[in-house]
Design an enzyme around this catalytic site. Structure first.
Site, PDB file in Angstrom:
ATOM      1  N   TYR A  51      28.500  33.644  34.308  1.00 30.87           N
ATOM      2  CA  TYR A  51      28.816  35.023  34.736  1.00 30.87           C
ATOM      3  C   TYR A  51      27.550  35.835  35.023  1.00 30.87           C
ATOM      4  O   TYR A  51      27.635  36.940  35.570  1.00 30.87           O
ATOM      5  CB  TYR A  51      29.645  35.779  33.691  1.00 30.87           C
ATOM      6  CG  TYR A  51      30.946  35.128  33.264  1.00 30.87           C
ATOM      7  CD1 TYR A  51      31.491  34.068  33.982  1.00 30.87           C
ATOM      8  CD2 TYR A  51      31.646  35.574  32.151  1.00 30.87           C
ATOM      9  CE1 TYR A  51      32.681  33.467  33.583  1.00 30.87           C
ATOM     10  CE2 TYR A  51      32.838  34.979  31.751  1.00 30.87           C
ATOM     11  CZ  TYR A  51      33.336  33.916  32.468  1.00 30.87           C
ATOM     12  OH  TYR A  51      34.509  33.328  32.065  1.00 30.87           O
ATOM     13  N   HIS A 116      32.506  25.050  29.198  1.00 29.84           N
ATOM     14  CA  HIS A 116      33.258  25.871  30.162  1.00 29.84           C
ATOM     15  C   HIS A 116      34.422  25.102  30.806  1.00 29.84           C
ATOM     16  O   HIS A 116      35.472  25.668  31.100  1.00 29.84           O
ATOM     17  CB  HIS A 116      32.307  26.390  31.248  1.00 29.84           C
ATOM     18  CG  HIS A 116      32.710  27.701  31.821  1.00 29.84           C
ATOM     19  ND1 HIS A 116      31.824  28.689  32.156  1.00 29.84           N
ATOM     20  CD2 HIS A 116      33.925  28.221  32.123  1.00 29.84           C
ATOM     21  CE1 HIS A 116      32.474  29.738  32.630  1.00 29.84           C
ATOM     22  NE2 HIS A 116      33.752  29.469  32.624  1.00 29.84           N
TER      23      HIS A 116
HETATM   24  N1  LIG Z   1      37.062  29.857  30.841  1.00 28.95           N
HETATM   25  C1  LIG Z   1      37.296  30.080  32.113  1.00 28.95           C
HETATM   26  O1  LIG Z   1      37.226  29.191  32.953  1.00 28.95           O
HETATM   27  C2  LIG Z   1      37.672  31.471  32.538  1.00 28.95           C
HETATM   28  C3  LIG Z   1      38.164  31.691  33.835  1.00 28.95           C
HETATM   29  C4  LIG Z   1      38.530  32.984  34.177  1.00 28.95           C
HETATM   30  C5  LIG Z   1      38.411  34.008  33.264  1.00 28.95           C
HETATM   31  N2  LIG Z   1      37.890  33.776  32.011  1.00 28.95           N
HETATM   32  C6  LIG Z   1      37.713  34.874  31.021  1.00 28.95           C
HETATM   33  O2  LIG Z   1      38.903  35.626  30.911  1.00 28.95           O
HETATM   34  C7  LIG Z   1      38.662  36.984  31.293  1.00 28.95           C
HETATM   35  C8  LIG Z   1      39.870  37.598  31.953  1.00 28.95           C
HETATM   36  O3  LIG Z   1      40.289  36.898  33.090  1.00 28.95           O
HETATM   37  P1  LIG Z   1      40.090  37.441  34.585  1.00 28.95           P
HETATM   38  O4  LIG Z   1      38.895  38.300  34.638  1.00 28.95           O
HETATM   39  O5  LIG Z   1      40.171  36.251  35.465  1.00 28.95           O
HETATM   40  O6  LIG Z   1      41.392  38.280  34.940  1.00 28.95           O
HETATM   41  P2  LIG Z   1      42.368  39.356  34.263  1.00 28.95           P
HETATM   42  O7  LIG Z   1      41.855  39.861  32.988  1.00 28.95           O
HETATM   43  O8  LIG Z   1      43.726  38.758  34.322  1.00 28.95           O
HETATM   44  O9  LIG Z   1      42.342  40.501  35.363  1.00 28.95           O
HETATM   45  C9  LIG Z   1      41.212  41.247  35.640  1.00 28.95           C
HETATM   46  C10 LIG Z   1      41.533  42.130  36.830  1.00 28.95           C
HETATM   47  O10 LIG Z   1      42.511  43.104  36.460  1.00 28.95           O
HETATM   48  C11 LIG Z   1      41.998  44.423  36.699  1.00 28.95           C
HETATM   49  N3  LIG Z   1      42.487  45.285  35.608  1.00 28.95           N
HETATM   50  C12 LIG Z   1      42.157  45.214  34.307  1.00 28.95           C
HETATM   51  N4  LIG Z   1      42.844  46.113  33.590  1.00 28.95           N
HETATM   52  C13 LIG Z   1      43.636  46.785  34.457  1.00 28.95           C
HETATM   53  C14 LIG Z   1      44.566  47.835  34.324  1.00 28.95           C
HETATM   54  N5  LIG Z   1      44.833  48.354  33.134  1.00 28.95           N
HETATM   55  N6  LIG Z   1      45.198  48.276  35.430  1.00 28.95           N
HETATM   56  C15 LIG Z   1      44.925  47.745  36.650  1.00 28.95           C
HETATM   57  N7  LIG Z   1      44.050  46.729  36.846  1.00 28.95           N
HETATM   58  C16 LIG Z   1      43.405  46.251  35.754  1.00 28.95           C
HETATM   59  C17 LIG Z   1      40.492  44.268  36.688  1.00 28.95           C
HETATM   60  O11 LIG Z   1      39.894  45.228  37.502  1.00 28.95           O
HETATM   61  P3  LIG Z   1      38.720  46.204  36.971  1.00 28.95           P
HETATM   62  O12 LIG Z   1      37.688  45.369  36.322  1.00 28.95           O
HETATM   63  O13 LIG Z   1      38.268  46.828  38.250  1.00 28.95           O
HETATM   64  O14 LIG Z   1      39.389  47.158  36.028  1.00 28.95           O
HETATM   65  C18 LIG Z   1      40.320  42.883  37.308  1.00 28.95           C
HETATM   66  O15 LIG Z   1      40.406  42.954  38.721  1.00 28.95           O
HETATM   67  C19 LIG Z   1      37.433  36.862  32.206  1.00 28.95           C
HETATM   68  O16 LIG Z   1      36.800  38.083  32.422  1.00 28.95           O
HETATM   69  C20 LIG Z   1      36.631  35.845  31.452  1.00 28.95           C
HETATM   70  O17 LIG Z   1      35.996  36.430  30.330  1.00 28.95           O
HETATM   71  C21 LIG Z   1      37.538  32.512  31.647  1.00 28.95           C
END
Ligand SMILES: NC(=O)c1ccc[n+]([C@@H]2O[C@H](COP(=O)([O-])OP(=O)(O)OC[C@H]3O[C@@H](n4cnc5c(N)ncnc54)[C@H](OP(=O)(O)O)[C@@H]3O)[C@@H](O)[C@H]2O)c1
Length: 289
Positions: A51, A116
């Site tokens: 990241y 990862h």
């Molecule tokens: N291990 C892996 O391979 C892997 C893969 C993917 C993710 N992850 C981890 O999991 C975390 C979460 O997954 P993700 O980032 O893919 O997606 P997520 O948490 O499902 O969604 C994030 C998205 O939702 C928006 N959002 C958040 N809160 C909101 C709200 N209350 N209202 C409207 N929109 C909202 C965010 O925008 P804003 O930021 O603009 O608010 C962003 O665009 C990652 O950040 C990472 O730490 C791990």
């Protein structure tokens, strides 16, 4: 401020039941978001070498501790990072880990390092795990786990001849459109806690009529209903936001619970829909053509 409960890992250490994701949080904002997240009540912060924001996250944690060292304790924060696929293998992982530790210097140690994804080969995955086990023995890393591991990858790991430490976590994409029933059941049956990534469907399903309906019933947003579903399934959700005003609302999920039939209604939406990558199906060596 919300106080987030903790749960016990198979290592004996504890982990908060909800965390803050940092994928795509810009590196120049990561410190500010980590600090604001801690102020809002988050105690689990999920970063990764891939990241590009480990340094910022550690800096934000250090700033929060420095603000009130008697009340803001390092041991109350749970900092996660990950070893990317290109750094699999014993030597490469040792080096990558040192890089992550250097970036985590202001906070002293790393609470959890995840592999990862399983995307390499047996020898490299094995070497990576060996290096991670050594880091735990040295005390620089408190817990180790995996991410995007399918059942076959977990079974391969359990069979390592020098296995000393089982993963504490398997971090997987999970939400009502991707419930991975079998993999979740197997992971849990091995005493491994499941973390849910992309728990908000990356904001792609907020207009789902059932989410909207449940939101109206409980006076919550679709995002909050999704986070509650994850908690009610026994996962540790890791919602990401880089917006300070959304930090608090994504945490405001501990004053209600979905009814079992509402959890089922949402789980019934499963269509194996992925919003991210899917290394859980990555072939073992003997499956490669
Ligand atoms: N291990 C892996 O391979 C892997 C893969 C993917 C993710 N992850 C981890 O999991 C975390 C979460 O997954 P993700 O980032 O893919 O997606 P997520 O948490 O499902 O969604 C994030 C998205 O939702 C928006 N959002 C958040 N809160 C909101 C709200 N209350 N209202 C409207 N929109 C909202 C965010 O925008 P804003 O930021 O603009 O608010 C962003 O665009 C990652 O950040 C990472 O730490 C791990």
């Amino acid at each position: 401020m919300v106080t987030i409960a903790t749960t016990k890992l198979n290592s004996g250490n504890t982990i908060p039941v909800l965390g803050l994701g940092f994928w795509e949080t810009p590196s120049n904002h990561a410190a500010e978001i980590a600090y604001a997240g801690l102020k809002a009540g988050y105690r689990l912060l999920d970063s990764a070498e891939a990241y590009g924001n480990e340094e910022g996250v550690a800096k934000g944690i250090a700033q929060w501790i420095a603000e009130d060292p008697k009340k803001h304790l390092r041991e109350d924060v749970f900092y996660t990072t990950k070893i990317r696929d290109g750094f699999h293998g014993y030597d490469a992982t040792k080096k990558a880990l040192q890089g992550s530790l250097d970036k985590a210097k202001p906070i002293g140690y790393i609470d959890l390092v995840l592999v990862h994804s399983p995307q390499s080969d047996y020898e490299k995955r094995h070497g990576t795990w060996k290096a991670l086990q050594e880091a735990v023995a040295e005390g620089t890393v408190k817990n180790i786990g995996v991410s995007n591991y399918g059942i076959k990858h977990l079974k391969e790991l359990f069979a390592y001849p020098d296995l000393k430490i089982k993963p504490v976590i398997n971090q997987l994409e999970l939400h009502p459109w991707l419930t991975r029933t079998e993999l979740v059941k197997f992971t849990k049956s091995e005493g491994i806690i499941v973390e849910a990534y992309s728990p908000l469907t990356r904001a792609k399903k907020f207009d789902d009529p059932d989410l909207v309906k449940l939101g109206k019933k409980y006076g919550k947003s679709p995002a909050q209903i999704l986070i509650r579903w994850s908690l009610d399934k026994g996962f540790i959700p890791l919602p990401k936001t880089a917006h300070k005003e959304r930090l608090a609302s994504n945490l405001d999920v501990f004053d209600f619970k979905l009814e079992p039939e509402e959890v089922e209604l949402l789980s019934g939406k499963n269509e194996d829909l992925k919003f991210c990558w899917d290394p859980t199906v990555y072939p073992l060596d003997n499956e490669k053509k």
